[in-house]
Design a protein around this motif. Structure first.
Motif, PDB file in Angstrom:
ATOM      1  N   ALA A   1       0.871  -1.176   0.000  1.00  0.00           N
ATOM      2  CA  ALA A   1       0.000   0.000   0.000  1.00  0.00           C
ATOM      3  C   ALA A   1       0.906   1.224   0.000  1.00  0.00           C
ATOM      4  O   ALA A   1       1.449   1.610   1.040  1.00  0.00           O
ATOM      5  CB  ALA A   1      -0.915  -0.004   1.222  1.00  0.00           C
TER       6      ALA A   1
ATOM      7  N   ASP B   1       0.226   4.344  -0.316  1.00  0.00           N
ATOM      8  CA  ASP B   1      -0.280   5.526   0.389  1.00  0.00           C
ATOM      9  C   ASP B   1      -1.576   5.180   1.127  1.00  0.00           C
ATOM     10  O   ASP B   1      -2.070   4.047   1.058  1.00  0.00           O
ATOM     11  CB  ASP B   1      -0.496   6.695  -0.583  1.00  0.00           C
ATOM     12  CG  ASP B   1      -1.399   6.313  -1.745  1.00  0.00           C
ATOM     13  OD1 ASP B   1      -2.230   5.390  -1.583  1.00  0.00           O
ATOM     14  OD2 ASP B   1      -1.270   6.934  -2.816  1.00  0.00           O
ATOM     15  N   GLU B   2      -2.113   6.187   1.817  1.00  0.00           N
ATOM     16  CA  GLU B   2      -3.297   5.958   2.639  1.00  0.00           C
ATOM     17  C   GLU B   2      -4.489   5.469   1.813  1.00  0.00           C
ATOM     18  O   GLU B   2      -5.259   4.614   2.262  1.00  0.00           O
ATOM     19  CB  GLU B   2      -3.652   7.251   3.384  1.00  0.00           C
ATOM     20  CG  GLU B   2      -4.860   7.093   4.277  1.00  0.00           C
ATOM     21  CD  GLU B   2      -5.139   8.330   5.122  1.00  0.00           C
ATOM     22  OE1 GLU B   2      -4.325   9.267   5.119  1.00  0.00           O
ATOM     23  OE2 GLU B   2      -6.195   8.335   5.782  1.00  0.00           O
TER      24      GLU B   2
ATOM     25  N   GLY C   1       0.799   3.574  14.387  1.00  0.00           N
ATOM     26  CA  GLY C   1       0.909   4.358  13.166  1.00  0.00           C
ATOM     27  C   GLY C   1       1.145   3.526  11.920  1.00  0.00           C
ATOM     28  O   GLY C   1       1.338   4.069  10.830  1.00  0.00           O
ATOM     29  N   ALA C   2       1.122   2.200  12.039  1.00  0.00           N
ATOM     30  CA  ALA C   2       1.368   1.351  10.862  1.00  0.00           C
ATOM     31  C   ALA C   2       0.245   1.484   9.826  1.00  0.00           C
ATOM     32  O   ALA C   2       0.482   1.368   8.620  1.00  0.00           O
ATOM     33  CB  ALA C   2       1.513  -0.112  11.297  1.00  0.00           C
ATOM     34  N   GLY C   3      -0.971   1.715  10.297  1.00  0.00           N
ATOM     35  CA  GLY C   3      -2.094   1.834   9.366  1.00  0.00           C
ATOM     36  C   GLY C   3      -3.236   0.867   9.642  1.00  0.00           C
ATOM     37  O   GLY C   3      -4.128   0.690   8.801  1.00  0.00           O
ATOM     38  N   LYS C   4      -3.242   0.272  10.821  1.00  0.00           N
ATOM     39  CA  LYS C   4      -4.282  -0.710  11.159  1.00  0.00           C
ATOM     40  C   LYS C   4      -5.674  -0.074  11.160  1.00  0.00           C
ATOM     41  O   LYS C   4      -6.629  -0.624  10.608  1.00  0.00           O
ATOM     42  CB  LYS C   4      -3.979  -1.326  12.550  1.00  0.00           C
ATOM     43  CG  LYS C   4      -2.609  -1.989  12.630  1.00  0.00           C
ATOM     44  CD  LYS C   4      -2.312  -2.574  14.011  1.00  0.00           C
ATOM     45  CE  LYS C   4      -2.199  -1.571  15.132  1.00  0.00           C
ATOM     46  NZ  LYS C   4      -1.068  -0.618  14.957  1.00  0.00           N
ATOM     47  N   THR C   5      -5.780   1.091  11.800  1.00  0.00           N
ATOM     48  CA  THR C   5      -7.083   1.763  11.858  1.00  0.00           C
ATOM     49  C   THR C   5      -7.477   2.291  10.480  1.00  0.00           C
ATOM     50  O   THR C   5      -8.652   2.252  10.109  1.00  0.00           O
ATOM     51  CB  THR C   5      -7.056   2.889  12.914  1.00  0.00           C
ATOM     52  OG1 THR C   5      -6.791   2.306  14.196  1.00  0.00           O
ATOM     53  CG2 THR C   5      -8.397   3.622  12.976  1.00  0.00           C
ATOM     54  N   THR C   6      -6.494   2.742   9.712  1.00  0.00           N
ATOM     55  CA  THR C   6      -6.775   3.224   8.349  1.00  0.00           C
ATOM     56  C   THR C   6      -7.399   2.110   7.510  1.00  0.00           C
ATOM     57  O   THR C   6      -8.408   2.322   6.817  1.00  0.00           O
ATOM     58  CB  THR C   6      -5.478   3.722   7.692  1.00  0.00           C
ATOM     59  OG1 THR C   6      -4.913   4.752   8.509  1.00  0.00           O
ATOM     60  CG2 THR C   6      -5.734   4.261   6.297  1.00  0.00           C
TER      61      THR C   6
ATOM     62  N   ARG D   1       3.534   0.992   2.922  1.00  0.00           N
ATOM     63  CA  ARG D   1       3.272  -0.100   3.863  1.00  0.00           C
ATOM     64  C   ARG D   1       3.323  -1.431   3.132  1.00  0.00           C
ATOM     65  O   ARG D   1       2.776  -1.578   2.043  1.00  0.00           O
ATOM     66  CB  ARG D   1       1.903   0.059   4.507  1.00  0.00           C
ATOM     67  CG  ARG D   1       1.669   1.388   5.232  1.00  0.00           C
ATOM     68  CD  ARG D   1       2.761   1.798   6.169  1.00  0.00           C
ATOM     69  NE  ARG D   1       2.294   2.763   7.157  1.00  0.00           N
ATOM     70  CZ  ARG D   1       2.611   4.065   7.143  1.00  0.00           C
ATOM     71  NH1 ARG D   1       3.379   4.563   6.179  1.00  0.00           N
ATOM     72  NH2 ARG D   1       2.164   4.857   8.103  1.00  0.00           N
TER      73      ARG D   1
HETATM   74  P1  ADP Z   1      -2.500   2.341  13.588  1.00  0.00           P
HETATM   75  O1  ADP Z   1      -3.960   2.072  13.773  1.00  0.00           O
HETATM   76  O2  ADP Z   1      -1.760   1.163  13.013  1.00  0.00           O
HETATM   77  O3  ADP Z   1      -1.836   2.853  14.835  1.00  0.00           O
HETATM   78  P2  ADP Z   1      -3.374   4.535  11.937  1.00  0.00           P
HETATM   79  O4  ADP Z   1      -4.132   3.912  10.813  1.00  0.00           O
HETATM   80  O5  ADP Z   1      -4.146   5.141  13.031  1.00  0.00           O
HETATM   81  O6  ADP Z   1      -2.327   3.472  12.500  1.00  0.00           O
HETATM   82  O7  ADP Z   1      -2.404   5.669  11.375  1.00  0.00           O
HETATM   83  C1  ADP Z   1      -1.574   5.423  10.300  1.00  0.00           C
HETATM   84  C2  ADP Z   1      -1.048   6.720   9.776  1.00  0.00           C
HETATM   85  O8  ADP Z   1      -0.285   6.423   8.621  1.00  0.00           O
HETATM   86  C3  ADP Z   1      -2.120   7.685   9.328  1.00  0.00           C
HETATM   87  O9  ADP Z   1      -1.619   8.993   9.466  1.00  0.00           O
HETATM   88  C4  ADP Z   1      -2.318   7.350   7.863  1.00  0.00           C
HETATM   89  O10 ADP Z   1      -2.708   8.465   7.101  1.00  0.00           O
HETATM   90  C5  ADP Z   1      -0.948   6.896   7.468  1.00  0.00           C
HETATM   91  N1  ADP Z   1      -1.005   5.783   6.508  1.00  0.00           N
HETATM   92  C6  ADP Z   1      -1.834   4.738   6.537  1.00  0.00           C
HETATM   93  N2  ADP Z   1      -1.586   3.890   5.534  1.00  0.00           N
HETATM   94  C7  ADP Z   1      -0.555   4.415   4.851  1.00  0.00           C
HETATM   95  C8  ADP Z   1       0.180   3.986   3.707  1.00  0.00           C
HETATM   96  N3  ADP Z   1      -0.118   2.845   3.071  1.00  0.00           N
HETATM   97  N4  ADP Z   1       1.182   4.749   3.293  1.00  0.00           N
HETATM   98  C9  ADP Z   1       1.485   5.874   3.939  1.00  0.00           C
HETATM   99  N5  ADP Z   1       0.828   6.346   5.028  1.00  0.00           N
HETATM  100  C10 ADP Z   1      -0.187   5.618   5.471  1.00  0.00           C
END
Ligand code: ADP
Ligand code: MG
Length: 151
Positions: free
Chosen positions: A7, A9-10, A37-42, A134
């Motif tokens: 992935a 980007d977000e 901050g890995a992106g689990k919630t995203t 990611r």
């Molecule tokens: P977690 O739940 O794992 O702690 P979050 O989803 O809350 O992480 O936050 C992840 C952060 O990284 C957010 O700021 C989001 O915009 C960003 N992000 C998510 N996925 C990606 C990605 N594939 N590439 C770059 N940034 C990402």
């Protein structure tokens, strides 16, 4: 079976969540590991919005279990964040099995429940690459064999 998804980007992370939403069924468990901050919630937000949730799902950390039910979503999903669980046995009181009777579970920090994780859970481990993209390493159980890759 293990497999890797990228992935960059977000929005790509959201799309992976949406692709999983197209395949998820009642009784499924998806575990999302990776650091803060890995992106689990995203990814979870992408899944929930593809299931019909309007607006942004809150981060569940304060609630541990955040259930979403029809008509907000087309299928019940409980979003679980085990970050604050210190001992695997502490998950017992969350009663997670009940959600699986008619819905699915998406669990952040599944490692916190140790070997209490369901053996047929789809596990996605999210790592941050040097360029910020990611990499998702999937452990694909038998229950997901005909639903993988999701996109
Ligand atoms: P977690 O739940 O794992 O702690 P979050 O989803 O809350 O992480 O936050 C992840 C952060 O990284 C957010 O700021 C989001 O915009 C960003 N992000 C998510 N996925 C990606 C990605 N594939 N590439 C770059 N940034 C990402
Ligand atoms: Mg999170």
């Amino acid at each position: 079976m293990a497999d890797t998804l990228f992935a960059p980007d977000e929005s790509a992370m959201h799309a992976i969540g949406a692709a999983l939403a197209a395949r998820i069924r009642p009784g499924d468990v998806i575990g999302l590991s990776g650091g803060l901050g890995a992106g689990k919630t995203t990814l979870t937000r992408g899944l929930l919005s593809a299931l019909g949730l309007a607006g942004e799902a809150p981060s569940p950390s304060f609630a541990i279990v955040q259930p979403y039910d029809p008509p907000l979503v087309r299928m019940p999903v409980a979003h679980v964040d085990l970050y604050r669980i210190d001992e695997p046995e502490d998950v017992e009181e969350l009663g997670l099995d009940e959600y699986l009777e008619d819905g699915a579970l998406v669990i952040e920090w599944p490692g916190r429940m140790g070997n209490r994780i369901w053996p047929d859970a789809l596990l996605l481990d999210i790592a941050v690459e040097p360029d910020g993209a990611r990499r998702l390493t999937a452990t694909v159980p038998f229950a997901w064999r005909d639903r993988w890759p999701p996109l």
